[in-house]
Design an enzyme around this catalytic site. Structure first.
Site, PDB file in Angstrom:
ATOM      1  N   LYS A 109       0.833  -1.204   0.000  1.00  0.00           N
ATOM      2  CA  LYS A 109       0.000   0.000   0.000  1.00  0.00           C
ATOM      3  C   LYS A 109       0.870   1.258   0.000  1.00  0.00           C
ATOM      4  CE  LYS A 109      -3.416   2.384   2.839  1.00  0.00           C
ATOM      5  NZ  LYS A 109      -4.299   2.324   4.001  1.00  0.00           N
TER       6      LYS A 109
ATOM      7  N   GLU B 256      10.800  -4.565   4.335  1.00  0.00           N
ATOM      8  CA  GLU B 256      10.921  -5.987   3.965  1.00  0.00           C
ATOM      9  C   GLU B 256      10.519  -6.194   2.501  1.00  0.00           C
ATOM     10  OE1 GLU B 256       9.307  -4.727   6.608  1.00  0.00           O
ATOM     11  OE2 GLU B 256       9.185  -6.171   8.259  1.00  0.00           O
TER      12      GLU B 256
ATOM     13  N   GLY C  25      -4.679  -2.029   5.389  1.00  0.00           N
ATOM     14  CA  GLY C  25      -3.904  -3.187   4.933  1.00  0.00           C
ATOM     15  C   GLY C  25      -4.589  -4.504   5.253  1.00  0.00           C
ATOM     16  N   ARG C  26      -5.089  -4.642   6.486  1.00  0.00           N
ATOM     17  CA  ARG C  26      -5.668  -5.932   6.897  1.00  0.00           C
ATOM     18  C   ARG C  26      -7.096  -6.113   6.394  1.00  0.00           C
ATOM     19  NH1 ARG C  26      -4.308  -2.474  10.833  1.00  0.00           N
ATOM     20  NH2 ARG C  26      -5.903  -1.645  12.238  1.00  0.00           N
TER      21      ARG C  26
ATOM     22  N   GLU D 130      -4.098  -6.618  15.200  1.00  0.00           N
ATOM     23  CA  GLU D 130      -3.610  -5.308  14.764  1.00  0.00           C
ATOM     24  C   GLU D 130      -4.733  -4.273  14.902  1.00  0.00           C
ATOM     25  OE1 GLU D 130      -2.103  -4.278  10.622  1.00  0.00           O
ATOM     26  OE2 GLU D 130      -0.177  -4.564  11.601  1.00  0.00           O
TER      27      GLU D 130
ATOM     28  N   HIS E 270      -4.228 -33.126  18.456  1.00  0.00           N
ATOM     29  CA  HIS E 270      -3.112 -33.954  18.904  1.00  0.00           C
ATOM     30  C   HIS E 270      -1.973 -33.099  19.434  1.00  0.00           C
ATOM     31  CE1 HIS E 270      -5.084 -37.560  17.398  1.00  0.00           C
ATOM     32  NE2 HIS E 270      -5.578 -36.728  16.498  1.00  0.00           N
TER      33      HIS E 270
ATOM     34  N   LYS F   7       9.854  -0.670  13.861  1.00  0.00           N
ATOM     35  CA  LYS F   7      10.342  -0.392  12.503  1.00  0.00           C
ATOM     36  C   LYS F   7      11.468   0.627  12.540  1.00  0.00           C
ATOM     37  CE  LYS F   7       6.061  -0.917   9.804  1.00  0.00           C
ATOM     38  NZ  LYS F   7       5.032  -0.193   9.057  1.00  0.00           N
TER      39      LYS F   7
HETATM   40  O1  F6P Z   1       2.743  -4.068   9.888  1.00  0.00           O
HETATM   41  C1  F6P Z   1       2.190  -2.839   9.637  1.00  0.00           C
HETATM   42  C2  F6P Z   1       1.596  -2.727   8.276  1.00  0.00           C
HETATM   43  O2  F6P Z   1       1.436  -1.369   8.037  1.00  0.00           O
HETATM   44  C3  F6P Z   1       0.288  -3.469   8.082  1.00  0.00           C
HETATM   45  O3  F6P Z   1      -0.804  -2.808   8.601  1.00  0.00           O
HETATM   46  C4  F6P Z   1       0.265  -3.613   6.605  1.00  0.00           C
HETATM   47  O4  F6P Z   1      -0.680  -4.556   6.199  1.00  0.00           O
HETATM   48  C5  F6P Z   1       1.683  -4.040   6.356  1.00  0.00           C
HETATM   49  O5  F6P Z   1       2.444  -3.261   7.253  1.00  0.00           O
HETATM   50  C6  F6P Z   1       2.182  -3.862   4.952  1.00  0.00           C
HETATM   51  O6  F6P Z   1       2.133  -2.520   4.549  1.00  0.00           O
HETATM   52  P1  F6P Z   1       2.302  -2.109   3.035  1.00  0.00           P
HETATM   53  O7  F6P Z   1       1.187  -2.737   2.275  1.00  0.00           O
HETATM   54  O8  F6P Z   1       2.239  -0.621   3.023  1.00  0.00           O
HETATM   55  O9  F6P Z   1       3.634  -2.631   2.566  1.00  0.00           O
END
Ligand code: F6P
Length: 559
Positions: A210, A216, A270-271, A356, A387, A516
């Site tokens: 987003k 990452e 995002g979620r 979250e 199990h 972060k």
């Molecule tokens: O972990 C925080 C967060 O902002 C989430 O809410 C989001 O889904 C994820 O990182 C990935 O963010 P982006 O889509 O901006 O890479």
């Protein structure tokens, strides 16, 4: 408003004093109509809430609490595009992503005035569909002219969990000619493993972010680009990389043509984004039609959530029961146990959605809460969990409310082969185990029952089950795209319900920011040739020093 100061809160608190006396055996014995009254049908879902330690009086009090918290108003505000995510000053409109064409939902435009989002959503989805059909038909070819065989989604959090969960869930509906891989972890082994048997000429990367600033995702995208260009040259990026983002400038700067960017909007959390362009890899796998079916399933629950009075509103009731256990009865966790291998990633997906959203300790007005909010959500698919951790569920000292999810038929996609005798036999065993777990948890086995069953009296305490462990059972005919959409929306709206009662903001996630920024500061200290300043706490400084020693770099300052 301090909801904990209201008379409605006081009523629920007073009822919770009797929680230990709320025995499921007695609640069922005293009330022949309990199952009928507390089982709800919404869409294809049968939601059985009868095995919860609640009376009619408790439910009425919880609904009154939700009314006092302004749940009705909040749901309408959300669906109408008001900026209810106040700490980020944004609207929250995942429901607009599945609104039918022609609906008008307006948000404040960048240039002032109000702008309808539904038309933009539908035109974006049309673009996604055209693109996905081209990839699926072999019409979108790679740099060498070869058709795409593998889509690699690079994203994390909401840009990974939704599509990867749904890709597994809808395995029966996938096109065998196209597979997807999902890379999220910055641990390079994630990317290396995903690419190990792939041919760059037939691989398409979807960089899903987003913000397009997530470290990452960018690290993985850069490495993926290098893997591609080492094999095919720089010009290949245009045919092998597309992006999903709100950040056109960053996408272009990365080297992806803006024409190959699928847009999302700041009002998609995002979620809550699987149903936006973040679902591109899923759409490529199952096709636009199945994707639309998933959206229509979500819409069924949205319409119920928006229109049904709170007392018969199933996501609301489920959310309120979760509040009852967590806040008033002190139960810290909640297990979600899908009896479906295809839903093996569902609980992981819900962990982000729920934790979250509701892992917050201050109210919307910034004041700290003095009650418990979001529970820890965990779980594994059945029967595997039986199990391992189900021992604790049955006989441990902690009561864990559980959600059981079960389907009447095995997954079959378009063919009915999976409903053959062998699959049916497996499926009956699977479903029987699910129902048995919920029954055993609720009703247990008393010392008297143990005695009459001829069990060695010396072992009786060990063979007794306390029971009275509550659960929801959700049953649907089959795990179709629509049913998956219904399940997702059912949990989304439960999450909102809880957040509204707690008076917190379920749509921000400031809690992820500190880690972060510290990671951004520590990363160069681990790798720099010169000794770092070691400006952290003593423990972190010592760990940085040790890491540097173990990787052959010098220790702390002056070392
Ligand atoms: O972990 C925080 C967060 O902002 C989430 O809410 C989001 O889904 C994820 O990182 C990935 O963010 P982006 O889509 O901006 O890479």
């Amino acid at each position: 408003m301090d909801i904990a100061g209201t008379s409605e809160w006081g009523t629920v608190s007073a009822l919770a004093e009797t929680f230990d006396d709320l025995g499921l055996r007695r609640l069922f014995a005293d009330d022949a109509g309990r199952v009928e009254r507390l089982s709800f049908s919404v869409g294809d879902l049968l939601v059985d809430l009868s095995k919860h330690r609640v009376t009619e009086e408790v439910l009425v009090a919880l609904v009154a609490l939700a009314q006092r918290a302004g749940l009705d108003r909040r749901v309408q505000s959300m669906m109408q595009g008001e900026r209810i995510n106040s700490t980020e000053d944004r609207a929250v409109l995942h429901t607009a992503l599945r609104a039918p064409a022609g609906t008008v939902i307006e948000v404040d435009g960048d240039l002032g005035g109000r702008v309808d989002v539904v038309a933009a959503v539908h035109s974006m989805r049309k673009r996604m569909a055209v693109f996905c059909e081209r990839v699926r038909d072999g019409d979108w070819v790679g740099d060498t002219g070869a058709p795409i065989e593998t889509v690699v989604n690079i994203g994390i959090g909401g840009s990974d969990l939704g599509p990867s969960m749904a890709y597994e869930a809808l395995a029966a509906y996938r096109d065998e000619r196209l597979r997807c891989r999902f890379v999220s972890n910055v641990d390079s082994s994630d990317l290396v493993t995903a690419l190990s048997d792939l041919d760059p000429a037939t691989t398409l990367f979807v960089v899903a972010s987003k913000t397009f600033t997530t470290s990452e995702t960018l690290a993985n995208a850069v490495s993926a680009r290098r893997w591609l260009t080492d094999a095919l040259g720089d010009d290949a990026v245009a045919r092998h990389f597309v992006a999903v983002s709100t950040n056109r400038a960053a996408v272009t700067e990365f080297g992806i043509d803006a024409a190959n960017m699928f847009e999302m909007w700041d009002w998609v959390g995002g979620r809550y984004s699987l149903d936006s362009a973040i679902g591109l890899s899923l759409m490529a796998a199952v096709g636009p039609e199945r994707f639309e079916e998933m959206l229509s399933g979500m819409r069924i629950i949205d319409e119920h959530f928006a229109a049904e009075p709170l007392s018969g509103n199933v996501p609301v009731l489920a959310g309120l029961i979760a509040v009852w256990y967590r806040t008033f009865c002190g139960l810290p966790t909640r297990a979600v146990l899908p009896y479906s291998q295809a839903l093996r990633r569902f609980t992981t997906y819900l962990q982000q959605l729920d934790m979250e959203s509701n892992g917050k300790r201050v109210r919307l007005d910034g004041e700290p809460v003095d009650y418990q909010t979001g529970p820890i959500v965990w779980g594994e698919p059945g029967t595997n969990g039986q199990h391992s951790f189900h021992q604790l569920l049955h006989q441990g000292t902690t009561v864990v409310p559980c959600d059981f999810i079960v389907f009447a038929n095995p997954d079959s996609g378009d063919s009915d082969e999976a409903t053959g005798a062998e699959a049916t036999r497996h499926h009956e065993l699977l479903a029987a185990n699910c129902l048995a777990q919920a029954e055993a948890l609720a009703f247990g086995r008393t010392a008297e029952e143990v005695a009459v069953s001829g069990i060695d009296p010396g072992l009786a305490p060990h063979r007794t089950f306390p029971g009275n462990r509550p659960s929801t059972t959700i049953m649907a005919p089959r795990l179709t795209p629509s049913v998956l959409g219904q399940l997702i929306a059912f949990y989304e709206h439960q999450t909102l319900t809880q957040g509204v009662v707690w008076g917190i903001n379920p749509f921000d996630q400031w809690g992820v920011e500190l880690g972060k920024s510290l990671a951004a500061a520590i990363a160069p200290e681990l790798g720099a040739p010169e000794p770092p300043t070691l400006a952290h706490d003593p423990s972190t400084n010592a760990l940085i020093t040790r890491y540097r020693e173990l990787t052959g770099r010098s220790g702390g300052p002056g070392a």
